[in-house]
Design an enzyme around this catalytic site. Structure first.
Site, short mmCIF file in Angstrom:
data_model
loop_
_atom_site.label_atom_id
_atom_site.label_comp_id
_atom_site.label_asym_id
_atom_site.label_seq_id
_atom_site.Cartn_x
_atom_site.Cartn_y
_atom_site.Cartn_z
N ASP A 172 37.07 63.01 -51.30
CA ASP A 172 35.71 62.89 -51.83
C ASP A 172 34.69 62.43 -50.78
OD1 ASP A 172 36.18 60.20 -51.47
OD2 ASP A 172 36.27 59.70 -53.59
N TYR A 268 34.42 58.13 -40.95
CA TYR A 268 35.70 57.56 -40.49
C TYR A 268 35.86 57.50 -38.97
CZ TYR A 268 37.59 56.87 -45.12
OH TYR A 268 37.82 56.38 -46.38
N ARG A 288 39.80 44.96 -46.39
CA ARG A 288 39.21 45.88 -47.38
C ARG A 288 39.93 45.81 -48.73
NH1 ARG A 288 34.80 47.79 -49.53
NH2 ARG A 288 35.45 49.34 -51.03
P1 NAD Z 1 45.47 52.14 -57.66
O1 NAD Z 1 46.54 51.32 -56.98
O2 NAD Z 1 44.47 51.48 -58.52
O3 NAD Z 1 46.19 53.27 -58.54
C1 NAD Z 1 47.26 54.01 -58.14
C2 NAD Z 1 48.28 54.09 -59.28
O4 NAD Z 1 49.37 54.89 -58.81
C3 NAD Z 1 48.86 52.73 -59.69
O5 NAD Z 1 48.69 52.52 -61.07
C4 NAD Z 1 50.35 52.86 -59.33
O6 NAD Z 1 51.20 52.17 -60.23
C5 NAD Z 1 50.56 54.35 -59.38
N1 NAD Z 1 51.71 54.85 -58.63
C6 NAD Z 1 52.14 54.45 -57.42
N2 NAD Z 1 53.20 55.17 -57.05
C7 NAD Z 1 53.46 56.05 -58.06
C8 NAD Z 1 54.43 57.05 -58.26
N3 NAD Z 1 55.37 57.30 -57.34
N4 NAD Z 1 54.40 57.77 -59.41
C9 NAD Z 1 53.46 57.52 -60.34
N5 NAD Z 1 52.51 56.58 -60.20
C10 NAD Z 1 52.50 55.85 -59.07
O7 NAD Z 1 44.77 52.93 -56.49
P2 NAD Z 1 43.27 53.47 -56.37
O8 NAD Z 1 42.54 52.56 -55.46
O9 NAD Z 1 42.72 53.75 -57.70
O10 NAD Z 1 43.53 54.82 -55.59
C11 NAD Z 1 44.44 55.79 -56.06
C12 NAD Z 1 44.74 56.81 -55.00
O11 NAD Z 1 43.64 57.68 -54.83
C13 NAD Z 1 45.01 56.23 -53.61
O12 NAD Z 1 45.98 56.99 -52.96
C14 NAD Z 1 43.68 56.40 -52.92
O13 NAD Z 1 43.79 56.38 -51.54
C15 NAD Z 1 43.32 57.76 -53.45
N6 NAD Z 1 41.93 58.16 -53.28
C16 NAD Z 1 41.73 59.26 -52.53
C17 NAD Z 1 40.48 59.72 -52.32
C18 NAD Z 1 40.31 60.91 -51.44
O14 NAD Z 1 39.24 61.12 -50.92
N7 NAD Z 1 41.35 61.71 -51.22
C19 NAD Z 1 39.39 59.07 -52.89
C20 NAD Z 1 39.62 57.94 -53.67
C21 NAD Z 1 40.92 57.50 -53.88
C1 G6P Z 2 36.59 57.36 -49.67
C2 G6P Z 2 37.68 58.22 -49.11
C3 G6P Z 2 38.97 57.98 -49.82
C4 G6P Z 2 39.35 56.54 -49.81
C5 G6P Z 2 38.23 55.72 -50.38
C6 G6P Z 2 38.63 54.29 -50.04
O1 G6P Z 2 36.24 57.78 -50.94
O2 G6P Z 2 37.40 59.57 -49.17
O3 G6P Z 2 39.98 58.75 -49.20
O4 G6P Z 2 40.51 56.31 -50.56
O5 G6P Z 2 37.00 56.01 -49.74
O6 G6P Z 2 37.78 53.43 -50.49
P1 G6P Z 2 38.10 51.92 -50.76
O7 G6P Z 2 36.84 51.54 -51.45
O8 G6P Z 2 39.36 51.90 -51.60
O9 G6P Z 2 38.30 51.29 -49.42
MN MN Z 3 39.27 60.75 -48.62
#
Ligand code: NAD
Ligand code: G6P
Ligand code: MN
Length: 445
Positions: A172, A268, A288
């Site tokens: 995102d 980044y 963070r």
């Molecule tokens: P979070 O820890 O609040 O939620 C993640 C959930 O995944 C938890 O409830 C955990 O219990 C669950 N989980 C962990 N391993 C698992 C498995 N093997 N099977 C099923 N469930 C499992 O995390 P968050 O801060 O809400 O972020 C969630 C994910 O989204 C992270 O990987 C974060 O980096 C990613 N994210 C990516 C982007 C992006 O740009 N690609 C943007 C925002 C968040």
């Molecule tokens: C952005 C990135 C994500 C990342 C998030 C982390 O949205 O694209 O890949 O997971 O920031 O933010 P945080 O607020 O968890 O440091």
């Molecule tokens: Mn990302």
């Protein structure tokens, strides 16, 4: 056209992002009808907190949608059209280690960048592959739209061992910045922009940004970014005012931009171009992850608790952002063949002509029901090519290290990271990370 309603599983149901995705889905039922939403998580206690609120929200706004939360993979992955995945292997407890252990060695400690990101990658690889296998076993036609980080390493692992799976890896960050770009030039939203963009995940640049009429917006954007980065406070419309750390990062994009003012960077690069500055301004005891727990997790979870105890979501403070809009747009593009132009992480296959075919690049694609058709980018300049190749080699070595259980490949990946100082530091931090990850990583020999 009659729209066939979709069934969706959200993997990582206990994520802080789940409620906003559900709200976004419910806001878009006219263009993306849904018959079922399931939450799946391997931590039922964490998931229940989110699910209890989401169940009320769904019941109030769209009672025809079947809703359930489960920790049983067969229940979760049976009869689904889309898996929206955002798991965090090792949860915030291990993110804490990814950030603080490198910092103790004087290195950047970050969720997806540098050695902390690689450590996270080694935990995510088996867990995301497991989700793909669940999906293919119980719903072979299902698409996975995957946000789980670190997206670059996850995408490379999927390319390597599940090359034919219907998995789209997404981020995102570019769309968050494009939303900012739109505001900077006085347009409504990112959808009013047409961009050329290339790179790896969390490692990319815009080489061209235009409005729908084809007018070049780069000069105005460059002028703004050279002064303010992507921080929107000067325009009075900064959406992340409650998060000073992100504001700092957006402001700092000014310094990153100054390293190559021919293109517009993602934020980044701060970690790769200015690692000493990042380490200096870090507090080794409060990184963070502590901020995320104090800001996002607290806000989302306390609101979920409030909704569950009130039995209604009336007056909710839960907000929807670009994060949710992007994944819903993507699902829509696949379900209804919209041919929307979107940035995805896909195999290069010649799109960037002077990068390896097997690189997983983040580039614009036209998305329809057959998946993404990447656009051709052509040759990129030496500065970007050099940076990308170093980063790509590091990411590929992490993935090879994982599948070959190779300590030396992992050490080489660490040495190759632009955030690394010295091979002796690489070895020391690797040994500490191996110890910290002993419940998650395979044995490296
Ligand atoms: P979070 O820890 O609040 O939620 C993640 C959930 O995944 C938890 O409830 C955990 O219990 C669950 N989980 C962990 N391993 C698992 C498995 N093997 N099977 C099923 N469930 C499992 O995390 P968050 O801060 O809400 O972020 C969630 C994910 O989204 C992270 O990987 C974060 O980096 C990613 N994210 C990516 C982007 C992006 O740009 N690609 C943007 C925002 C968040
Ligand atoms: C952005 C990135 C994500 C990342 C998030 C982390 O949205 O694209 O890949 O997971 O920031 O933010 P945080 O607020 O968890 O440091
Ligand atoms: Mn990302």
């Amino acid at each position: 056209m009659e729209l066939h309603p979709s069934s969706i599983v959200i993997a990582g149901g206990g994520s802080t992002y789940t409620p906003e995705i559900i709200l976004m889905l419910l806001d878009n039922l006219d263009r993306f009808p849904i018959r079922q939403i399931k939450l799946y998580d391997n931590d039922p206690t964490r998931q229940k907190l989110v699910a209890d609120a989401c169940e009320i929200i769904v019941r109030e706004r769209a009672p025809h949608i079947a809703f359930c939360a489960t920790e049983d993979p067969e229940t979760a992955f049976t009869d689904v059209d889309f898996c929206m995945a955002h798991i965090r292997s090792g949860k915030y407890e291990m993110r804490d280690r990814d950030e603080k252990i490198p910092l103790a060695h004087g290195l950047v400690g970050q969720e997806t960048c540098g050695v902390g990101g690689m450590a996270y990658g080694l935990r995510s690889i088996p867990d995301v592959i497991e989700l793909i296998d669940f999906m293919e076993r119980w719903s072979p036609d299902c698409w996975m739209l995957n946000y789980s980080n670190p997206a670059a390493i996850v995408a490379e692992a999927v390319r390597k061992v599940r090359p034919n799976s219907k998995v789209l890896n997404i981020c995102d960050m570019p769309i968050d910045i494009m939303e900012r770009m739109a505001k900077i030039v006085g347009l409504q939203s990112r959808k009013d922009l047409v961009v050329r963009y290339y790179g790896l995940n969390h490692f990319g640049w815009w080489s061209d940004v235009r409005d729908q009429e084809g007018n070049d917006l780069m000069p105005r954007l460059k002028e703004y970014v050279s002064k303010n980065g992507y921080n929107l406070e000067p325009l009075g419309c900064e959406p992340r005012l409650n998060d000073e750390d992100w504001l700092k990062t957006y402001r700092f994009a000014r310094e990153v931009f100054a390293c190559d003012p021919t293109v517009l960077p993602t934020t980044y690069f701060k970690y790769y171009f200015f690692p000493d500055h990042v380490v200096e301004e870090s507090d080794p005891k409060y990184t963070r992850v502590d901020m995320v727990r104090d800001i996002r997790e607290k806000e989302v979870f306390s609101e979920c608790r409030r909704i569950a105890s009130a039995g209604t979501s009336e007056g909710t403070t839960l907000k929807i952002g670009v994060h949710a809009s992007f994944i819903v747009d993507l699902a829509c593009a696949i379900a209804y063949n919209t041919h929307e132009r979107m940035l995805l992480i896909v195999p290069n296959n010649g799109a960037v002509s002077n990068l390896p075919e097997t690189a997983m690049v983040e580039i614009p694609c036209i998305v329809g029901s057959n998946g993404p058709e990447p656009l051709s980018i052509g040759e990129i300049p030496w500065f970007q090519k050099g940076l990308i190749e170093q980063q790509l080699a590091a990411e590929k070595l992490v993935v090879e290290a994982y599948f070959e259980r190779s300590y030396h490949k992992l050490l080489q990946a660490f040495i190759l990271s632009k955030t690394m100082k010295d091979a002796s530091v690489a070895r020391a931090v690797l040994d500490d990370l191996i110890e910290a990850n002993k419940d998650y990583w395979p044995d490296f020999k």
